[in-house]
Design a protein around this motif. Structure first.
Motif, mmCIF file in Angstrom:
data_model
loop_
_atom_site.group_PDB
_atom_site.id
_atom_site.type_symbol
_atom_site.label_atom_id
_atom_site.label_comp_id
_atom_site.label_asym_id
_atom_site.label_seq_id
_atom_site.Cartn_x
_atom_site.Cartn_y
_atom_site.Cartn_z
ATOM 1 N N LYS A 291 0.264 -21.765 -19.033
ATOM 2 C CA LYS A 291 -0.152 -20.613 -20.079
ATOM 3 C C LYS A 291 -1.307 -20.492 -18.893
ATOM 4 N N LYS A 292 -1.752 -20.939 -18.029
ATOM 5 C CA LYS A 292 -3.182 -20.759 -17.542
ATOM 6 C C LYS A 292 -3.115 -19.844 -16.283
ATOM 7 N N ALA A 293 -1.099 -20.413 -15.994
ATOM 8 C CA ALA A 293 -1.219 -18.845 -14.665
ATOM 9 C C ALA A 293 -1.012 -17.940 -15.410
ATOM 10 N N PHE A 294 -0.102 -17.646 -16.199
ATOM 11 C CA PHE A 294 0.334 -16.163 -17.407
ATOM 12 C C PHE A 294 -1.293 -15.695 -17.019
ATOM 13 N N GLN A 295 -2.088 -16.302 -17.381
ATOM 14 C CA GLN A 295 -3.779 -15.545 -17.926
ATOM 15 C C GLN A 295 -3.924 -15.115 -16.740
ATOM 16 N N GLU A 296 -4.634 -16.380 -15.480
ATOM 17 C CA GLU A 296 -3.979 -15.642 -13.749
ATOM 18 C C GLU A 296 -3.871 -14.231 -13.552
ATOM 19 N N MET A 297 -2.445 -14.507 -13.905
ATOM 20 C CA MET A 297 -1.559 -12.979 -14.519
ATOM 21 C C MET A 297 -2.285 -11.672 -14.135
ATOM 22 N N ALA A 298 -3.162 -11.759 -15.711
ATOM 23 C CA ALA A 298 -3.373 -10.919 -16.203
ATOM 24 C C ALA A 298 -4.790 -10.707 -15.932
ATOM 25 N N ASN A 299 -5.486 -11.277 -15.141
ATOM 26 C CA ASN A 299 -6.964 -10.961 -15.055
ATOM 27 C C ASN A 299 -6.428 -10.966 -13.542
ATOM 28 N N ALA A 300 -5.250 -10.930 -12.873
ATOM 29 C CA ALA A 300 -5.031 -10.219 -11.165
ATOM 30 C C ALA A 300 -4.399 -9.123 -11.432
ATOM 31 N N TYR A 301 -3.637 -8.733 -12.463
ATOM 32 C CA TYR A 301 -3.371 -7.096 -13.018
ATOM 33 C C TYR A 301 -4.356 -6.771 -12.477
ATOM 34 N N LEU A 302 -4.811 -7.060 -13.251
ATOM 35 C CA LEU A 302 -6.476 -6.203 -13.699
ATOM 36 C C LEU A 302 -7.113 -5.539 -12.592
ATOM 37 N N GLN A 303 -7.114 -6.821 -11.501
ATOM 38 C CA GLN A 303 -8.007 -7.155 -10.322
ATOM 39 C C GLN A 303 -7.528 -5.346 -10.027
ATOM 40 N N GLU A 304 -5.927 -5.731 -9.829
ATOM 41 C CA GLU A 304 -5.320 -4.696 -8.380
ATOM 42 C C GLU A 304 -5.076 -3.118 -9.021
ATOM 43 N N ALA A 305 -5.588 -3.033 -10.694
ATOM 44 C CA ALA A 305 -5.636 -1.976 -11.746
ATOM 45 C C ALA A 305 -7.186 -1.130 -10.797
#
Length: 308
Positions: free
Chosen positions: A127-141
């Motif tokens: 779950k924490k890795a899923f949250q990290e994915m969302a944060n990283a996707y936002l940074q790329e955007a």
């Protein structure tokens, strides 16, 4: 095998009927084969079920950030995923609310199904890795809407958006008692073989998707970041990244030489995940344009009889 795939396919279609995200790539078969390549052993069936569902959830998240949501919608969705609370759903755009509810319910269900290993909650780690994915996707955007980062900055986020941290933690969650607290501590120490796998996953994908990314919108890939940081042409950047990938495979081979830090049963899923990147992205973006190569592999595996 066909019956097993139909189990995932029905789950995927049920999710689609609830979530209704028509912009998302329909890649149930491709995701099934991707995870099947990690481990074939029957006793890892629970691990395959969890990880296949995670990668399908990830496809929705990826396509939402990469191809559909506005930057404002991405920020709100990222905040909600970080909160991980059903009350956060009221802030979300209408089209993504069902998906948010679905991921919360799915992880709650897995928490009930997967026993905790000592003090380690592997589903919580996923779950924490899923949250990290969302944060990283936002940074790329954010980079796509502003400026290309340095190569070092890009790779810090790129290791996460490779998806391999999330997929590997999810894969471990269903493997049972072999995933000890020592194994979890080993993973959290960011060993070289793990970061190398993530590097290969991110950069190999970038090489094959850069042309398509640039057709859609301004891109901020590893190639772009390398060109900016070192002041080189695209061809020089591509050649340098190919060398990074080739050196990475040497590091993975070294990490698998005995004695290994953890059992080979723990390393094998990681190595197999990395191998699949080479299969899917060897000639083109085989996931987005699966009709080019990936569909043929699926048909050969499951539809074409082997002559006896």
């Amino acid at each position: 095998m066909h019956q097993v795939f139909m189990f995932y396919y029905r789950w995927w279609k049920d999710m689609q009927s609830q979530v209704k995200t028509s912009y998302v790539r329909d890649r149930a078969a491709e995701c099934y084969v991707w995870i099947l390549a990690i481990y074939l052993e029957p006793y890892y069936s629970q691990a395959r079920i969890i990880t296949t569902k995670v990668i399908l959830l990830l496809v929705v998240l990826d396509d939402t950030y990469d191809a559909y949501a506005t930057i404002e919608e991405m920020r709100v969705l990222t905040q909600a995923i970080n909160r991980w609370d059903i009350t956060a759903m009221s802030q979300l755009p209408k089209y993504i609310k069902p998906y948010y509810k679905f991921i919360l319910n799915q992880y709650a269900e897995w928490n009930k199904q997967v026993p905790q290993q000592g003090t380690t909650n592997l589903i919580e780690a996923s779950k924490k890795a899923f949250q990290e994915m969302a944060n990283a996707y936002l940074q790329e955007a954010e980079w796509r809407h502003s400026e290309v980062p340095s190569f070092e900055e890009y790779m810090k986020i790129g290791l996460i958006t490779s998806g391999y941290g999330l997929l590997y933690k999810s894969a471990l969650s269903g493997m049972g008692k072999i995933v000890t607290e020592e194994v979890s501590a080993w993973y959290e120490s960011h060993p070289k073989i793990v970061t190398t796998s993530q590097t290969i996953g991110r950069l190999h994908g970038d090489l094959m998707t850069i042309a398509f990314e640039r057709e859609r919108a301004p891109s901020a890939t590893g190639v772009d970041a390398y060109m900016k940081t070192f002041g080189v042409s695209e061809n020089v950047a591509i050649e340098a990244i190919i060398n990074i990938i080739e050196d990475g495979w040497k590091d993975i081979n070294e990490g698998c030489l005995k004695p290994t830090e953890v059992p080979m049963e723990i390393l094998a899923p990681l190595v197999n995940l990395t191998r699949m990147i080479d299969v899917i992205y060897k000639y083109t973006d085989g996931f987005t344009f699966s009709e080019c190569t990936f569909k043929e592999y699926i048909e050969l595996l499951f539809c074409v009889s082997v002559p006896m």
